[in-house]
Motif scaffolding. Structure first.
Motif, PDB file in Angstrom:
ATOM      1  N   ASP A 268       0.857  -1.189   0.000  1.00 27.61           N
ATOM      2  CA  ASP A 268       0.000   0.000   0.000  1.00 27.61           C
ATOM      3  C   ASP A 268       0.895   1.241   0.000  1.00 27.61           C
ATOM      4  O   ASP A 268       1.065   1.898   1.024  1.00 27.61           O
ATOM      5  N   PRO A 269       1.496   1.594  -1.127  1.00 29.93           N
ATOM      6  CA  PRO A 269       2.514   2.652  -1.183  1.00 29.93           C
ATOM      7  C   PRO A 269       1.987   4.007  -0.716  1.00 29.93           C
ATOM      8  O   PRO A 269       0.788   4.299  -0.814  1.00 29.93           O
ATOM      9  N   VAL A 270       2.915   4.837  -0.238  1.00 27.63           N
ATOM     10  CA  VAL A 270       2.576   6.218   0.103  1.00 27.63           C
ATOM     11  C   VAL A 270       2.704   7.078  -1.150  1.00 27.63           C
ATOM     12  O   VAL A 270       3.522   6.803  -2.037  1.00 27.63           O
ATOM     13  N   THR A 271       1.879   8.107  -1.222  1.00 26.68           N
ATOM     14  CA  THR A 271       1.903   9.022  -2.359  1.00 26.68           C
ATOM     15  C   THR A 271       2.550  10.335  -1.934  1.00 26.68           C
ATOM     16  O   THR A 271       2.155  10.926  -0.919  1.00 26.68           O
ATOM     17  N   LEU A 272       3.538  10.795  -2.709  1.00 32.48           N
ATOM     18  CA  LEU A 272       4.239  12.034  -2.400  1.00 32.48           C
ATOM     19  C   LEU A 272       3.577  13.203  -3.108  1.00 32.48           C
ATOM     20  O   LEU A 272       2.709  13.023  -3.973  1.00 32.48           O
ATOM     21  N   GLU A 273       3.991  14.420  -2.733  1.00 29.06           N
ATOM     22  CA  GLU A 273       3.352  15.615  -3.280  1.00 29.06           C
ATOM     23  C   GLU A 273       3.518  15.737  -4.790  1.00 29.06           C
ATOM     24  O   GLU A 273       2.693  16.367  -5.457  1.00 29.06           O
ATOM     25  N   ASP A 274       4.570  15.134  -5.358  1.00 31.35           N
ATOM     26  CA  ASP A 274       4.761  15.213  -6.808  1.00 31.35           C
ATOM     27  C   ASP A 274       3.971  14.144  -7.557  1.00 31.35           C
ATOM     28  O   ASP A 274       4.078  14.017  -8.779  1.00 31.35           O
ATOM     29  N   GLY A 275       3.183  13.371  -6.840  1.00 29.89           N
ATOM     30  CA  GLY A 275       2.364  12.335  -7.462  1.00 29.89           C
ATOM     31  C   GLY A 275       3.022  10.973  -7.530  1.00 29.89           C
ATOM     32  O   GLY A 275       2.358   9.978  -7.839  1.00 29.89           O
ATOM     33  N   SER A 276       4.310  10.884  -7.266  1.00 31.85           N
ATOM     34  CA  SER A 276       4.991   9.598  -7.276  1.00 31.85           C
ATOM     35  C   SER A 276       4.652   8.810  -6.020  1.00 31.85           C
ATOM     36  O   SER A 276       4.162   9.370  -5.029  1.00 31.85           O
ATOM     37  N   THR A 277       4.884   7.525  -6.072  1.00 32.33           N
ATOM     38  CA  THR A 277       4.587   6.666  -4.927  1.00 32.33           C
ATOM     39  C   THR A 277       5.845   5.924  -4.503  1.00 32.33           C
ATOM     40  O   THR A 277       6.780   5.747  -5.291  1.00 32.33           O
ATOM     41  N   ARG A 278       5.838   5.501  -3.255  1.00 32.02           N
ATOM     42  CA  ARG A 278       6.967   4.740  -2.714  1.00 32.02           C
ATOM     43  C   ARG A 278       6.449   3.593  -1.857  1.00 32.02           C
ATOM     44  O   ARG A 278       5.586   3.785  -0.993  1.00 32.02           O
ATOM     45  N   GLY A 279       6.999   2.398  -2.124  1.00 29.78           N
ATOM     46  CA  GLY A 279       6.858   1.292  -1.206  1.00 29.78           C
ATOM     47  C   GLY A 279       8.068   1.268  -0.292  1.00 29.78           C
ATOM     48  O   GLY A 279       7.962   1.160   0.927  1.00 29.78           O
ATOM     49  N   PHE A 280       9.247   1.393  -0.922  1.00 28.05           N
ATOM     50  CA  PHE A 280      10.513   1.527  -0.218  1.00 28.05           C
ATOM     51  C   PHE A 280      11.321   2.621  -0.912  1.00 28.05           C
ATOM     52  O   PHE A 280      10.874   3.202  -1.914  1.00 28.05           O
TER      53      PHE A 280
END
Length: 423
Positions: free
Chosen positions: A377-389
């Protein structure tokens, strides 16, 4: 200019230094660090007041060299070294006395002319690792973090291992890879093996993570075979840093059975450049959440205080979590008591981590492992990209503050690092 003596006292809480009353590094804070300047590249101990750094050893030496000091520790010599270790070796009475004196010279207008030349703009100094880390231990003191990890990796079993509420669980880390905030973190390389892989492979970690923690700096060395009780722990707990226990989850998962973390943790640990004295956090002391079921053994009972510290974790400028340290199950005093109960000695400059600070809600979880539920369930950053790790180029910044006296807030500095590609 007088220097520290056993009669140094503070008479006011208003400083003559130009510092806004709501500054996180006001007169109630006075954290210690190690700095150098372009005109004097010798690292030495500094004390932060607002956005200025006081050359503590230079000021203390004025009175000492003039023969004005009849008694008291030689703080000038301890502070003219490249780490806080010599100061840590002086012990609790000297730490308390030094804080009283620093407060006095920064609040009494009569000291302005003598002290002002030794104040340096923060933006013009270089900050260094504040301690020579003797030993490093990391604990596992958050019940929410331990429960989350158990649910992720052991969904069919109890979330907490059977020993978790009986003792503060910890492991020994690598002191030589503790680095100061701002140091780049090279993506670690090692063995990893997913459950579906037929055999392990070697290469860069692809599940690089963070852990938001507090670190406790220890002084007042003890002898081998002695113990530090919970009630005596405050005599050895000098101060607090913000700590990021970088973790390669894939390397860790393959190596940790049966002896625990090794290469998945030992490549880097980032701490803040400023060490906030425990004396500055008196107003932040809170009771522990409760240890009545089961009741801890007698050697873990006593003045086991918690700390109301608010952390914030940002990834590439996006706040992804705000963990609350007040919910930690184990106290730093209990951790130090357990660390020494078998007779293990402590050394000046020892450092131990609290373990990941996490809470019951997603926005209070202190690691990406929990925030993204192991990448699902990745987090979404302000630039629209997502991160799992973490990806190469990502910058993680952790900050913290605690309530201080008279409605003030005490800043604990920041621990920041940018991930660079594996070598």
């Amino acid at each position: 200019m007088t220097t520290p003596s056993t009669t140094a006292t503070s008479t006011t809480s208003t400083t003559w230094v130009d510092v806004p009353p709501d500054h996180l590094f006001g007169i109630h804070n006075l954290p210690y660090g190690v700095f150098s300047t372009t005109s004097d590249r010798s690292p030495r101990v500094g004390v932060r007041i607002g956005d200025l750094v006081l050359d503590a050893g230079a000021v203390a030496a004025i009175g000492r060299d003039a023969g004005l000091v009849a008694e008291g520790p030689d703080l000038a010599s301890a502070w003219r070294t490249r780490s806080l270790n010599a100061f840590l070796a002086l012990g609790r009475p000297a730490w308390t006395l030094a804080r009283q004196w620093l407060t006095e010279i920064l609040t009494d207008e009569g000291y302005r002319d003598g002290v002002s030349p030794h104040l340096h703009a923060l933006e013009g100094v270089q900050l260094h690792l504040p301690i020579e880390v003797a030993d490093y231990v990391d604990f596992y003191a958050s019940e929410d973090h331990a429960s989350n990890v158990g649910k992720i990796f052991r969904p069919d079993n109890a979330a907490l291992p059977p020993n978790w509420k009986h003792l503060p669980i910890g492991y020994h880390g690598r002191s030589g890879t503790v680095v100061v905030s701002g140091t780049e973190v090279v993506r670690p390389t090692g063995q990893r093996k997913a459950p579906s892989d037929p055999a392990p492979v070697f290469g860069p970690s692809i599940r690089l993570d963070i852990e938001a923690e507090l670190g406790y700096v220890v002084g007042g060395a003890t002898e081998l075979g002695s113990r530090v009780s919970v009630d005596d722990a405050a005599d050895h707990l000098f101060g607090v840093v913000v700590l990021d226990d970088w973790s390669a989850r894939d390397i860790q998962a393959w190596e940790y059975v049966p002896l625990g973390p090794f290469l998945g943790k030992s490549f880097a640990t980032t701490i803040s450049a400023w060490v906030t004295p425990l004396d500055a956090l008196t107003s932040a002391r809170v009771p522990l959440p409760g240890q009545s079921d089961p009741r801890v053994l007698p050697y873990l009972q006593g003045d086991a205080f918690g700390l109301d510290v608010h952390l914030e974790v940002s990834l590439n400028g996006t706040v992804v979590s705000r963990p609350e340290h007040a919910g930690m199950y184990w106290s730093p005093a209990q951790m130090l008591a357990h660390l020494t109960v078998n007779g293990a000695s402590i050394r000046d400059g020892d450092l131990f981590g609290s373990g990941t600070v996490s809470g019951p809600d997603r926005d209070t979880r202190g690691s990406l492992l929990e925030l993204t539920w192991n990448g699902t369930d990745p987090v979404t950053l302000e630039d629209g990209s997502t991160r799992g790790f973490l990806e190469d180029g990502d910058t993680v910044t952790m900050t913290a503050w605690a309530p201080g006296p008279e409605g003030s807030r005490i800043g604990l500095g920041e621990a920041t690092g940018t991930i660079t590609a594996a070598h």
